[in-house]
Design a protein around this motif. Structure first.
Motif, PDB file in Angstrom:
ATOM      1  N   THR A  83      82.892  26.772   0.076  1.00 24.69           N
ATOM      2  CA  THR A  83      82.086  27.871   0.614  1.00 24.69           C
ATOM      3  C   THR A  83      80.618  27.702   0.221  1.00 24.69           C
ATOM      4  O   THR A  83      80.088  28.422  -0.622  1.00 24.69           O
ATOM      5  CB  THR A  83      82.630  29.224   0.117  1.00 24.69           C
ATOM      6  N   LEU A 118      77.018  29.355   5.486  1.00 21.79           N
ATOM      7  CA  LEU A 118      77.473  30.534   6.220  1.00 21.79           C
ATOM      8  C   LEU A 118      78.640  30.184   7.128  1.00 21.79           C
ATOM      9  O   LEU A 118      79.592  30.967   7.265  1.00 21.79           O
ATOM     10  CB  LEU A 118      76.320  31.119   7.041  1.00 21.79           C
ATOM     11  N   ASP A 119      78.614  29.001   7.709  1.00 19.56           N
ATOM     12  CA  ASP A 119      79.704  28.593   8.588  1.00 19.56           C
ATOM     13  C   ASP A 119      81.027  28.493   7.829  1.00 19.56           C
ATOM     14  O   ASP A 119      82.059  29.000   8.283  1.00 19.56           O
ATOM     15  CB  ASP A 119      79.365  27.243   9.237  1.00 19.56           C
ATOM     16  N   ASN A 121      82.279  31.938   6.892  1.00 18.12           N
ATOM     17  CA  ASN A 121      82.930  32.614   8.019  1.00 18.12           C
ATOM     18  C   ASN A 121      84.342  32.091   8.251  1.00 18.12           C
ATOM     19  O   ASN A 121      85.235  32.850   8.648  1.00 18.12           O
ATOM     20  CB  ASN A 121      82.091  32.457   9.286  1.00 18.12           C
ATOM     21  N   LYS A 122      84.566  30.811   7.987  1.00 18.24           N
ATOM     22  CA  LYS A 122      85.921  30.265   8.092  1.00 18.24           C
ATOM     23  C   LYS A 122      86.832  30.908   7.057  1.00 18.24           C
ATOM     24  O   LYS A 122      88.010  31.198   7.329  1.00 18.24           O
ATOM     25  CB  LYS A 122      85.886  28.746   7.904  1.00 18.24           C
ATOM     26  N   ILE A 135      86.387  33.930   5.714  1.00 17.91           N
ATOM     27  CA  ILE A 135      86.578  35.322   6.128  1.00 17.91           C
ATOM     28  C   ILE A 135      87.658  35.408   7.209  1.00 17.91           C
ATOM     29  O   ILE A 135      88.520  36.291   7.185  1.00 17.91           O
ATOM     30  CB  ILE A 135      85.248  35.918   6.627  1.00 17.91           C
ATOM     31  N   GLU A 136      87.634  34.463   8.134  1.00 17.02           N
ATOM     32  CA  GLU A 136      88.652  34.430   9.197  1.00 17.02           C
ATOM     33  C   GLU A 136      90.037  34.175   8.608  1.00 17.02           C
ATOM     34  O   GLU A 136      91.033  34.774   9.036  1.00 17.02           O
ATOM     35  CB  GLU A 136      88.298  33.332  10.210  1.00 17.02           C
ATOM     36  N   LYS A 183      92.153  37.312   7.192  1.00 15.57           N
ATOM     37  CA  LYS A 183      92.601  38.399   8.061  1.00 15.57           C
ATOM     38  C   LYS A 183      94.104  38.634   7.963  1.00 15.57           C
ATOM     39  O   LYS A 183      94.902  37.691   8.014  1.00 15.57           O
ATOM     40  CB  LYS A 183      92.209  38.114   9.510  1.00 15.57           C
ATOM     41  N   ARG A 220      71.220  33.304   3.850  1.00 12.97           N
ATOM     42  CA  ARG A 220      72.125  33.619   4.956  1.00 12.97           C
ATOM     43  C   ARG A 220      73.485  34.070   4.427  1.00 12.97           C
ATOM     44  O   ARG A 220      74.089  35.000   4.967  1.00 12.97           O
ATOM     45  CB  ARG A 220      72.286  32.412   5.877  1.00 12.97           C
ATOM     46  N   GLU A 254      73.722  37.749   5.705  1.00 11.73           N
ATOM     47  CA  GLU A 254      74.604  37.755   6.870  1.00 11.73           C
ATOM     48  C   GLU A 254      76.078  37.677   6.478  1.00 11.73           C
ATOM     49  O   GLU A 254      76.941  38.180   7.202  1.00 11.73           O
ATOM     50  CB  GLU A 254      74.262  36.588   7.794  1.00 11.73           C
ATOM     51  N   GLY A 255      76.358  37.040   5.361  1.00 14.17           N
ATOM     52  CA  GLY A 255      77.754  36.816   4.978  1.00 14.17           C
ATOM     53  C   GLY A 255      78.301  37.758   3.935  1.00 14.17           C
ATOM     54  O   GLY A 255      79.514  37.870   3.771  1.00 14.17           O
ATOM     55  N   ARG A 289      87.969  43.109   2.525  1.00  9.68           N
ATOM     56  CA  ARG A 289      86.905  42.253   1.983  1.00  9.68           C
ATOM     57  C   ARG A 289      85.774  43.150   1.505  1.00  9.68           C
ATOM     58  O   ARG A 289      85.344  44.068   2.211  1.00  9.68           O
ATOM     59  CB  ARG A 289      86.371  41.289   3.034  1.00  9.68           C
TER      60      ARG A 289
END
Length: 659
Positions: free
Chosen positions: A114, A117-118, A121-122, A124-125, A128, A151, A155-156, A472
């Motif tokens: 981690t 940001l990309d 996001n993976k 975070i996905e 779920k 970011r 953003e994250g 989260r």
């Protein structure tokens, strides 16, 4: 008592031994909408219908202790990418079974790590529909990713960052040098100032490579037996930690950036750290782990690689000094550093400490491990709540929601019996890879129930956790700062619990900084809703004398003020006046000039600022309104301006309230 289901319905947690404000009390803790909304005497009986959160039998049991849910700020979940090691379902289930209601996930050993940001996001996905408890995420700082730091925060929503000063064990998460740390600290300072107070901690695995490489080379030269634990212990000398921590201390002092030492094991550095924290007031904290406070190197069997971790479990004398450091506040956090892997990577048959993967799995066992050792030292049980709930939550900026039992925080509780003993059976652990050096250890403290936001998620002897109620977490407290880019209001229960400065920051979002109003509103707490608060504010304003009314109205920024100045005062006004995407050209400059002149004329004529509920209109459309109002009397204008402030507050409320 009605047992029907209603989210807004009152719930009550009763107990004979509840840890509140660092002491044990008989109490009734009131819960509504998953938030602690009151603390009353044990025999409290409300007039409205309510549900009991735990059974009457547990409530009346004088051996049962109730604490705020534990917060473990150092957990390696490893998902996505290395889910054969661990994953969110198993890790959060184990946490719930251990009384842990919040975990903070490390930025490795997932794949991808981690560090962008990309990749965040993976992750975070991947979370779920899997979380049994709440989870906050850390970002990683590695050489070359400085452009991702802001970011990941803005953003994250990461709650902190982790770096290594030595090889991390995986090549995709390289260790940082001093120049990398300095570059990252410059960004942290920028976040704290320019972004409205984003105080994000930098965590460090504090060992450097040179002493380790030197010691390892010497052991190879001597043909030291890799099956002997002492061989591995010598390969990770205390010097590696001591030098690394001294470097972090200097950088933290130089930059005034908040830093944290993870899994501290070397007692040699404790006096230096104590001086830095308590005398020099350097913004640094330190944690230690379950295994450093329980195991000792003298008793680690040769070939038993389940005990391997980095830094290593050290000597009995070292362990005692760590316990003393906790009691004097040099170390303030106890965590698991839950770092599991597959059994194959532990090389249990080969028994080679030098090659085996380092990491101990203990997420589910922390409370009994630490209590078993603490009770030997006559340490009060309430200290565990401080070390394992409050301080970890504070470290990552979640102490407005998580930690010990306090009005306004999430209704997270662990219900346990510290007098009962059990023998650890690793087969009953909920982690994915169940092998553990704690297997067959006799511990004190059995978890009877774990409650997350007023909802029971685990009960004693439960073999599987099915409730997916975890969330989260991102930092929330800073969102009440009036200059934060995207502020929002906390729950009304949390607002009611805040001290004056924090309360004023929150209502600043609605009314700007108006002391005659703010102090009177603070005295009127508690409020049942924000609408009730606004109605009360309107009543207070109406009762003020003219001088105080003028103070209230003058707290509002001028319409047409320089955009940069407005942003420093209130990011909300900045957006309300349409300044986010405004392009400055000659016409805009002319409008600003006209507004400046009219504002000055208005203030000279009436003695206070012009306030208008803009409600989407452009500055050009406000100019004729301002001109027209110059024809009114002073009394008329004071009433009109104050009414506009109330209209603005009502309009802001729908945008700011935390859903």
């Amino acid at each position: 008592m009605n047992t029907g289901n209603c989210n807004n319905k009152l719930k009550i947690l009763k107990g004979r031994n509840i840890i509140i404000n660092n002491s044990i009390k008989e109490a009734s803790v009131l819960v509504r909408n998953g938030i602690i909304c009151g603390i009353k005497e044990y025999n409290y009986e409300p007039t409205e219908e309510f549900d009991l959160l735990i059974s009457k039998e547990l409530s009346e049991n004088k051996d049962i202790v109730i604490m705020g849910g534990l917060v473990d700020s150092h957990v390696h979940v490893n998902e996505p990418g290395r889910t054969e090691w661990e994953g969110f379902v198993c890790a959060t289930s184990a946490a719930a079974a251990g009384g842990v209601t919040t975990i903070i996930d490390m930025p490795l050993n997932s794949s991808p790590v981690t560090t962008s940001l990309d990749s965040l996001n993976k992750k975070i996905e991947a979370m779920k529909d899997k979380l049994r408890v709440d989870v906050g995420l850390l970002g990683g700082i590695v050489p070359g990713n400085s452009n991702e730091i802001k970011r990941m925060v803005l953003e994250g929503g990461v709650v902190g960052f982790k770096s290594f000063l030595v090889h991390s064990g995986i090549d995709e998460f390289p260790h940082v040098q001093e120049t990398d740390i300095q570059e990252a600290m410059e960004i942290m300072k920028s976040l704290a100032v320019e972004e409205g107070g984003r105080d994000v901690v930098m965590m460090f695995h504090a060992e450097i490579g040179e002493p380790i490489e030197k010691a390892t080379a010497k052991l190879i030269e001597e043909n030291a037996d890799p099956r002997k634990y002492n061989t591995f212990l010598q390969s990770r000398p205390r010097e590696a930690e001591n030098i690394a921590i001294n470097m972090i201390l200097e950088l933290s002092k130089k930059n005034n950036v908040r830093t944290h030492i993870v899994h501290l094991s070397s007692s040699d550095i404790l006096d230096t750290l104590d001086n830095a924290i308590h005398k020099e007031k350097i913004p640094i904290t330190a944690e230690t782990t379950f295994h450093y406070l329980y195991f000792v190197s003298e008793k680690v069997p040769d070939g038993e690689t389940l005990y391997k971790c980095c830094p290593p479990v050290r000597e009995e004398e070292n362990k005692e000094l760590l316990w003393q450091a906790l009691q004097r506040g040099t170390i303030n956090i106890i965590v698991s550093d839950h770092s599991p892997c597959t059994l194959e990577l532990k090389l249990v048959e080969e028994g080679d400490f030098m090659k085996a993967w380092g990491g101990i799995s203990s997420l589910q066992l922390g409370l009994p491990i630490i209590w078993t050792e603490a009770k030997k030292r006559d340490i009060p049980i309430h200290n565990l709540s401080k070390w394992m709930s409050d301080e970890p939550a504070r470290l990552v900026g979640l102490n407005d929601r998580k930690g010990s039992i306090k009005i306004g925080r999430d209704a997270d509780f662990v219900v346990w019996n510290p007098k009962e003993e059990f023998v650890v059976d690793q087969d009953k652990l909920m982690v994915k890879n169940k092998h553990s050096p704690y297997h067959q250890q006799r511990l004190f403290g059995i978890i009877y129930e774990t409650i997350l936001r007023g909802d029971s998620i685990f009960k004693k002897d439960q073999e599987r956790i099915t409730k997916v109620t975890g969330q989260r977490l991102i930092q929330t407290k800073i969102h009440t700062n009036p200059t934060y880019p995207k502020p929002f209001l906390p729950t009304i229960e949390l607002l009611n619990s805040l001290d004056e400065p924090e309360f004023f920051n929150c209502i600043h979002l609605l009314f700007e900084a108006a002391p005659p109003l703010a102090t009177r509103l603070y005295a009127k707490k508690p409020f049942r809703s924000y609408q009730e608060l606004i109605n009360e504010a309107e009543s207070i304003i109406g009762s003020l004398g003219d001088e105080d009314k003028i103070v209230v109205i003058n707290a509002h920024p001028r319409i047409g003020l320089n955009p940069a100045e407005i942003k420093k005062t209130s990011s909300i006004s900045f957006r309300e006046q349409g300044l986010e995407n405004e392009k400055i050209d000659e016409r805009v400059i002319e409008i600003y000039s006209t507004l400046k002149t009219l504002n000055e004329q208005y203030e000279k004529q009436f003695g206070f600022k012009f306030v208008e509920f803009v409600n989407g209109r452009s500055k050009e459309q406000i100019i004729p309104v301002l001109r027209e109002r110059l024809n009114n009397s002073k009394d008329q204008e004071l009433k009109t301006g104050l009414k506009a402030m109330t209209d603005i507050s009502n309009a802001r409320l729908s945008k700011l309230i935390q859903q």
